[in-house]
Scaffold this active site. Structure first.
Site, short mmCIF file in Angstrom:
data_model
loop_
_atom_site.label_atom_id
_atom_site.label_comp_id
_atom_site.label_asym_id
_atom_site.label_seq_id
_atom_site.Cartn_x
_atom_site.Cartn_y
_atom_site.Cartn_z
CD GLU A 1 -52.96 13.12 7.67
OE1 GLU A 1 -52.00 12.34 7.46
OE2 GLU A 1 -54.10 12.69 7.97
CG HIS B 1 -49.05 10.21 9.85
ND1 HIS B 1 -48.89 8.89 10.20
CD2 HIS B 1 -50.38 10.39 9.70
CE1 HIS B 1 -50.08 8.29 10.26
NE2 HIS B 1 -51.01 9.19 9.97
CO CO Z 1 -53.03 8.90 9.85
#
Ligand code: CO
Length: 170
Positions: A137, A140
């Protein structure tokens, strides 16, 4: 709360660097609530704000409490990995790359420093799948997808063979 549309790989928003969250207001709370609902509805274990089109440094991760197995959502605002050790390699996927999995190496254990929805700083540790989700995450937020870290997307046969082999070992 509302479900938000999850952007798919190829959308240029997913390749962008996200800015820090500076306002810990009702808009952030609504975003985090919607992200949690969207993640759970899609059976994911993590979701980052850019995946719902918001270029801010906020993620949610689904954690399973040890023992009782109760699930809860960890909200990380402006997260950064401050410690990591060990190594794991397993198939990894992403709600923005549905149905695709690739072998990705991640640290086995990470410690993250972040702010909560009210702006208070805290630290949280994760290992195994949770450590993998924290790393995935946070990637990202820099505009990176797991597909950049794996050799290739596993075929159905490769994925089946991987899990069959894993079951043999356990
Ligand atoms: Co993802």
């Amino acid at each position: 709360m509302a479900l938000r549309n999850i952007l798919k790989a190829g959308d240029e928003t997913l390749a962008k660097h996200c800015r820090p969250v500076t306002d810990f207001n009702h808009r952030l709370h609504e975003l985090l609530d919607d992200m949690a609902e969207t993640m759970l509805s899609a059976n994911g274990v993590g979701l980052a704000a850019p995946q719902v089109g918001v270029l801010r440094r906020a993620v949610v991760v689904l954690e399973t409490a040890p023992g009782e197995g109760k699930e809860y959502v960890i909200e990380l605002v402006n997260p950064e990995i401050i410690e990591q050790d060990g190594e794991q390699e397993d198939p990894e996927g992403c709600l923005s790359v549905p149905g695709s999995f690739g072998l990705v190496k991640r640290p086995y254990h990470v410690k993250v420093r972040a702010q909560d929805r009210n702006g208070d700083t805290f630290e949280v540790e994760g290992e195994g799948l949770t450590a993998r989700a924290f790393c995935h995450e946070i990637d990202h937020l820099e505009g990176h997808l797991f597909t950049e870290l794996c050799d290739h997307i596993l075929s159905d046969e490769e994925l089946e063979a991987y899990y069959a082999q894993k079951e043999d070992k356990s």
